[in-house]
Motif scaffolding. Structure first.
Motif, PDB file in Angstrom:
ATOM      1  N   ILE A  74      41.592  45.315  42.465  1.00  0.00           N
ATOM      2  CA  ILE A  74      43.039  45.213  42.690  1.00  0.00           C
ATOM      3  C   ILE A  74      43.414  43.783  43.044  1.00  0.00           C
ATOM      4  CG2 ILE A  74      44.890  45.875  44.281  1.00  0.00           C
ATOM      5  CD1 ILE A  74      43.582  48.671  44.378  1.00  0.00           C
ATOM      6  N   ALA A  75      42.617  43.153  43.917  1.00  0.00           N
ATOM      7  CA  ALA A  75      42.905  41.767  44.298  1.00  0.00           C
ATOM      8  C   ALA A  75      42.810  40.855  43.084  1.00  0.00           C
ATOM      9  CB  ALA A  75      41.943  41.313  45.389  1.00  0.00           C
ATOM     10  N   ALA A  77      43.349  41.748  39.993  1.00  0.00           N
ATOM     11  CA  ALA A  77      44.483  42.051  39.115  1.00  0.00           C
ATOM     12  C   ALA A  77      45.777  41.459  39.658  1.00  0.00           C
ATOM     13  CB  ALA A  77      44.633  43.568  38.946  1.00  0.00           C
ATOM     14  N   GLN A  78      45.855  41.249  40.970  1.00  0.00           N
ATOM     15  CA  GLN A  78      47.067  40.702  41.565  1.00  0.00           C
ATOM     16  C   GLN A  78      46.984  39.193  41.765  1.00  0.00           C
ATOM     17  OE1 GLN A  78      47.447  42.974  45.170  1.00  0.00           O
ATOM     18  NE2 GLN A  78      48.586  44.604  44.176  1.00  0.00           N
ATOM     19  N   LEU A  83      48.445  36.900  36.899  1.00  0.00           N
ATOM     20  CA  LEU A  83      49.812  37.373  36.669  1.00  0.00           C
ATOM     21  C   LEU A  83      50.627  36.365  35.862  1.00  0.00           C
ATOM     22  CD1 LEU A  83      50.617  38.965  40.142  1.00  0.00           C
ATOM     23  CD2 LEU A  83      50.075  40.149  38.007  1.00  0.00           C
TER      24      LEU A  83
END
Length: 157
Positions: A74-75, A77-78, A83
């Motif tokens: 998740i980290a 992907a963020q 992004l």
């Protein structure tokens, strides 16, 4: 004759005492066997519960590892670089301050401040200027989020 009766009574008493002793030892042996059985049964239960606890601890460790892996994914992907790359891939461009247009909506419900219990005066909340850097955006977000907390008020979600 009296001596004979006394001897027979002594023999009977002796035989009775031996029978009582044998019965006593039998009761002791039965109790020892019963206690041994109970001990083995409890030890077996404790061992099986201990094994179950060990299995559950292993599962917990595995789930924590999977949770850490998911949090890492998740980290990743963020991540801001990822992004931004995804935004560029989708055709988004970074907005310049002069490209931003603010729209004023007439009759938009404003926050209400009570000055007098019988009179409610509408007020318009000022919109802060857009942030130009990520650090400034984070600062504006955090100051907005925690301003009521600092004042000692609760915020409704």
């Amino acid at each position: 004759m009296m001596a004979r009766q006394t001897r027979e009574q002594l023999k009977r008493l002796n035989a009775l005492t031996e029978a009582q002793a044998a019965l006593g030892w039998g009761v002791i042996l039965v109790l020892a066997a019963l206690l041994g059985t109970i001990y083995v049964s409890q030890a077996s239960r404790i061992a099986s519960v201990g094994r179950r606890v060990q299995i559950l601890q292993n599962e917990l460790t595995e789930l924590k590892r999977q949770n850490n892996d998911l949090e890492r994914d998740i980290a990743a992907a963020q991540a801001l670089d990822r992004l931004q790359a995804e935004a560029v891939r989708l055709g988004f461009v970074e907005a310049d301050p002069e490209d931003i247009e603010y729209i004023i909506v007439p009759d938009y419900p404003a926050e209400l401040i009570e000055t007098d219990p019988l009179e409610i005066v509408p007020t318009v909340t000022a919109v802060p200027p857009p942030a130009e850097t990520v650090r400034e955006a984070i600062w504006l977000y955090l100051s907005d989020r925690f301003s009521d907390f600092i004042k000692g008020e609760a915020r409704e979600q």
